[in-house]
Write an enzyme that holds these catalytic residues in place. Structure first.
Site, PDB file in Angstrom:
ATOM      1  N   HIS B 120       0.854  -1.186   0.000  1.00 23.22           N
ATOM      2  CA  HIS B 120       0.000   0.000   0.000  1.00 23.22           C
ATOM      3  C   HIS B 120       0.897   1.246   0.000  1.00 23.22           C
ATOM      4  O   HIS B 120       1.994   1.225   0.548  1.00 23.22           O
ATOM      5  CB  HIS B 120      -0.847  -0.043   1.268  1.00 23.22           C
ATOM      6  CG  HIS B 120      -1.976   0.935   1.333  1.00 23.22           C
ATOM      7  ND1 HIS B 120      -1.794   2.260   1.640  1.00 23.22           N
ATOM      8  CD2 HIS B 120      -3.312   0.774   1.147  1.00 23.22           C
ATOM      9  CE1 HIS B 120      -2.974   2.881   1.636  1.00 23.22           C
ATOM     10  NE2 HIS B 120      -3.907   1.994   1.340  1.00 23.22           N
ATOM     11  N   ASP B 197       2.643  -4.156   8.012  1.00 19.93           N
ATOM     12  CA  ASP B 197       1.376  -3.439   7.837  1.00 19.93           C
ATOM     13  C   ASP B 197       0.253  -4.457   8.021  1.00 19.93           C
ATOM     14  O   ASP B 197       0.004  -5.287   7.154  1.00 19.93           O
ATOM     15  CB  ASP B 197       1.360  -2.818   6.435  1.00 19.93           C
ATOM     16  CG  ASP B 197      -0.027  -2.309   6.033  1.00 19.93           C
ATOM     17  OD1 ASP B 197      -0.977  -2.411   6.832  1.00 19.93           O
ATOM     18  OD2 ASP B 197      -0.144  -1.818   4.888  1.00 19.93           O
ATOM     19  N   GLN B 200      -4.854  -5.197   6.714  1.00 16.96           N
ATOM     20  CA  GLN B 200      -5.718  -6.267   6.192  1.00 16.96           C
ATOM     21  C   GLN B 200      -5.548  -7.565   6.972  1.00 16.96           C
ATOM     22  O   GLN B 200      -6.523  -8.273   7.223  1.00 16.96           O
ATOM     23  CB  GLN B 200      -5.413  -6.533   4.706  1.00 16.96           C
ATOM     24  CG  GLN B 200      -5.643  -5.340   3.795  1.00 16.96           C
ATOM     25  CD  GLN B 200      -7.104  -4.909   3.725  1.00 16.96           C
ATOM     26  OE1 GLN B 200      -8.008  -5.693   3.938  1.00 16.96           O
ATOM     27  NE2 GLN B 200      -7.320  -3.635   3.431  1.00 16.96           N
ATOM     28  N   LYS B 223     -11.148  -1.021  10.154  1.00 12.51           N
ATOM     29  CA  LYS B 223     -11.290  -2.243   9.357  1.00 12.51           C
ATOM     30  C   LYS B 223     -11.629  -3.441  10.251  1.00 12.51           C
ATOM     31  O   LYS B 223     -11.976  -4.511   9.760  1.00 12.51           O
ATOM     32  CB  LYS B 223     -10.001  -2.523   8.570  1.00 12.51           C
ATOM     33  CG  LYS B 223      -9.700  -1.470   7.504  1.00 12.51           C
ATOM     34  CD  LYS B 223      -8.574  -1.931   6.613  1.00 12.51           C
ATOM     35  CE  LYS B 223      -7.852  -0.794   5.924  1.00 12.51           C
ATOM     36  NZ  LYS B 223      -8.604  -0.168   4.832  1.00 12.51           N
ATOM     37  N   CYS B 361      -4.756   2.129  -3.867  1.00 12.58           N
ATOM     38  CA  CYS B 361      -3.602   2.757  -3.210  1.00 12.58           C
ATOM     39  C   CYS B 361      -2.384   1.848  -3.299  1.00 12.58           C
ATOM     40  O   CYS B 361      -1.595   1.754  -2.342  1.00 12.58           O
ATOM     41  CB  CYS B 361      -3.887   3.114  -1.759  1.00 12.58           C
ATOM     42  SG  CYS B 361      -5.183   4.347  -1.585  1.00 12.58           S
TER      43      CYS B 361
END
Lengths: 145, 403
Positions: B120, B197, B200, B223, B361
Site C-alpha cells: 500500500h 502493515d 488487512q 477495518k 492505493c
C-alpha cells in the site's frame, strides 16, 4: 431512461470502445500528461496549432468508458477553434458534468449530461479536458484535483 | 454466521438506489455492530473526560475505559505486554511513526530499505521520504504473477544488506497472506528490522505479532469493525527502545523545563496530546464483540465464503481474478475483458452492490501486474453467500450493458 442509460448513452459507449484520435502525435506543439489521482488513469494529450487555431489534437492512454469517450469527443470538437474558444467549451463541459446551470449550446457534448448524477465520475469526464487545457496554456502536467 | 449477526449492523439494512445494500467493501472499511456504537455512546454519556489528567471521577472512569481498550488490543495481538501497545490514528500514522522516528534515527547514507512492491502507498511513501532524508536506498521486493513475494529474489536482495524490511501481513490489492514469519526470520538474519502493515491481515484473525516475527506491527480500528480515527502500533520492547518520540506535547513528558525535557515511559511516550478516547473505547468494544462471536467461527465462515466467492467468479465469462496466491484474506481483485473497473463499479452501484474499483492505493503493485485498476470484492464477518450471488448477477448486468 434510468440514470445508467443517461450515463452510458450509445455515443459514449461507441467513443469509449473506439476512441477517435487515440494516437501519438510526435510533431505536436503542446503536450501534457494528465492524471486522475482517484483512479490512477493517465492520459497524454498533444496539440498542434496552426496560427491561432487548434489544427489537431490527439491523446494516448487508457481509462474507463467515460474518460475515453470524453477524450475522444474533445479531440473532435475543439479542432479548428482558438484557445479562448476552447476555454469556453471547457467551462461549459465542466458545468454540464457537475450539474451546474450553463448557458451554452452543448451540441454533441450534451451526451455527458448524465455524468452529473454520478458525482464520483465527474473527474473521469473532465480528465482529458483538464489535460488539453493545461497543454494549451503551456503546462506539462495536469490533474483533476 | 447468519441473520442474527447482520441484524447487529444497522448500516447493512440500508437501501441504495432503491435496492438492498450488498456490502462487498469491508477491506476498505467495515461497518460497525451496535456493540461498538453503544460502547462509544455510553462512554460519551457516562464516562467522558480527558484521560490521565485530573483527579475527578469522570477522569478516572475515562482513563479506566481507555486503558481497558489497550488491554483488549494487547490480548488481541497475542497476549502482548500492554506497555508495548501504542494508540495512533490508524495504520498510516503508525507506519509514518516508524519511518519518521525509528527511520530518521537509524537510516544512514547507503542504508537499504526493502519494501514489498505489492505494498500500500502508506507503507511505501513514508520510507521513500525517510530514505531521501537519510540518503538511503529504497529497494522493491518483487512478486510473481500469483501475487506472491519472490523469496529467492528477496534472499538475494537481503545479501546486499538491509536496515529494514517493510511488508504487509496481507495484500489489500490482491489478498495474498504473505509468509511474514519466514520473511522476518530472513530479515533478522541480516540484522534488519521488520515493519508489518497489518491493516488487512489483522482483521481476519488475531495476528499473534510476536510469533509472526514483526518488530513493528500496525493496524487500523475501522477495518476491525471499530471506529475511524483509531489505530495501533505495537513493537517489540527492543524496537521501542530504539525509537525516539514521534510527536511532542502534553501527556508524553515526564518533566519539562526550558533547559530540557524528559519523556514518559511508553506507551504514553508515543501518545502526545489528547488521544482519540472514544475511538479507543470503540475499538476495545469491537475486539470484545469479535471474541464474543468467536474467532474460530469467524475464520471458518470467512474461509468457506472466500472459496464460494472465487468459485463463483470463475463462472463469470471474461472475468479474470488476479493474484492466485494462497493463503488469502477474503477478497478477490478482478478484471472483466474490455470493461474498465470504474464502469463495472458504477453499474454494480446501481444494483445496490458496493465494491472498490481503482488501484487500491497500490500503484506499483498494479503496474507490476500490468494493470491500471481492478475491481475488488471483499468479505467480512457480516458477508453471506447471497452477497456473492448478487455480485455474480450484477456482473451479468454489467456485461449486458457495457460488454
Amino acid at each position: 431512461m434510468s440514470e445508467l442509460d443517461d450515463l452510458y448513452q450509445e455515443v459514449i459507449l461507441d467513443h469509449g470502445r473506439r476512441p477517435r484520435n487515440r494516437r501519438a502525435m510526435p510533431d505536436g506543439s503542446h503536450r501534457c500528461d494528465g492524471y486522475n489521482p482517484l483512479c490512477g488513469d493517465h492520459v497524454l494529450v498533444a496539440v498542434r496549432m496552426d496560427g491561432e487555431a487548434i489544427a489537431d489534437v490527439a491523446f494516448e492512454g487508457e481509462g474507463c468508458a467515460i474518460c475515453m469517450a470524453s477524450a475522444s469527443l474533445m479531440t473532435e470538437i475543439v479542432r479548428g477553434h482558438t484557445v479562448p474558444e476552447f476555454d469556453q467549451a471547457f467551462d461549459a463541459v465542466r458545468a454540464l458534468v457537475r450539474g451546474e446551470p450553463g448557458s451554452q449550446e452543448m451540441g454533441k457534448l450534451a451526451v455527458f449530461g448524465g455524468v452529473a448524477a454520478f458525482p464520483m465520475r465527474v473527474k473521469c469526464a473532465t480528465l482529458a479536458w483538464h489535460t488539453a487545457k493545461a497543454a494549451l496554456h503551456g503546462a506539462t502536467e495536469a490533474t483533476t484535483e | 454466521m447468519n441473520d442474527a449477526i447482520r441484524a447487529q449492523f444497522p448500516a447493512l439494512s440500508a437501501t441504495v438506489h432503491g435496492r438492498p445494500l450488498v456490502w462487498l467493501d469491508s477491506a476498505a472499511t467495515a461497518h460497525k455492530p451496535m456493540a461498538v456504537l453503544d460502547a462509544m455512546n455510553v462512554a460519551a454519556a457516562t464516562s467522558y473526560a480527558n484521560v490521565h489528567r485530573g483527579v475527578h471521577e469522570l477522569a478516572v472512569r475515562a482513563t479506566a475505559a481507555y486503558e481497558g481498550a489497550r488491554a483488549d488490543v494487547a490480548r488481541f495481538l497475542g497476549d502482548v505486554d500492554v506497555r508495548d501497545v501504542v494508540f495512533t490514528r490508524g495504520t498510516t500514522e503508525s507506519l509514518n511513526l516508524v519511518a519518521r522516528a525509528w527511520g530518521d534515527r537509524h537510516l544512514r547514507a547507503g542504508s537499504r530499505v526493502l519494501v514489498g512492491q505489492m505494498e500500500h502507498h502508506s507503507a511505501i511513501v513514508p520510507w521513500q521520504e525517510a530514505a531521501k532524508r537519510a540518503g538511503a536506498e529504497l529497494v522493491a521486493i518483487p512478486f510473481t504473477a500469483d501475487a506472491v513475494y519472490d523469496l529467492e529474489r528477496y534472499a538475494q536482495l537481503l545479501e546486499g544488506g538491509a536496515a529494514v524490511v517493510v511488508v504487509a501481513h496481507a495484500s489489500n490489492a490482491f489478498g495474498t497472506v504473505h509468509p511474514v514469519a519466514k520473511m522476518a526470520a530472513m530479515a533478522h538474519s541480516v540484522g534488519a528490522k521488520v515493519v508489518v502493515d497489518g491493516a488487512q491481515g489483522a482483521v481476519h484473525g488475531p495476528p499473534r505479532v510476536a510469533e509472526l516475527g514483526a518488530d513493528f506491527y500496525a493496524l487500523s480500528g475501522h477495518k476491525l469493525y471499530g471506529p475511524t480515527g483509531i489505530g495501533v502500533l505495537w513493537a517489540r520492547p527492543d524496537a521501542w527502545e530504539e525509537t525516539p518520540p514521534f510527536l511532542h506535547g502534553g501527556e508524553m513528558i515526564r518533566s519539562v523545563r526550558f533547559s530540557g525535557t524528559t519523556y514518559a515511559d511508553r506507551p504514553a511516550r508515543y501518545e502526545a496530546g489528547t488521544p482519540p478516547i472514544l475511538e479507543a473505547i470503540g475499538l476495545g468494544a469491537a475486539i470484545r464483540w469479535l471474541e464474543g462471536v468467536g474467532w474460530n467461527a469467524i475464520v471458518a465462515h470467512e474461509t468457506g465464503l472466500t472459496a464460494y466467492l472465487l468459485d463463483a467468479l470463475d463462472t463469470v465469462p471474461g472475468l479474470t481474478w488476479i493474484g492466485r496466491g494462497a493463503p488469502r484474506v477474503p477478497l478477490a481483485s478482478f478484471v472483466l475483458d474490455g470493461i474498465h473497473p470504474h464502469d463495472v463499479g458504477s453499474v454494480l452501484d446501481r444494483e445496490g452492490i458496493a465494491v472498490r474499483t481503482g488501484h487500491h492505493c497500490a500503484q506499483p503493485a498494479m503496474e507490476a501486474m500490468g494493470r491500471v485498476a481492478t475491481t475488488r470484492a471483499s468479505l467480512g464477518v457480516t458477508s453471506v453467500p447471497g452477497d456473492v450471488d448478487a455480485l455474480v448477477a450484477g456482473l451479468a448486468v454489467v456485461r449486458r450493458r457495457l460488454g
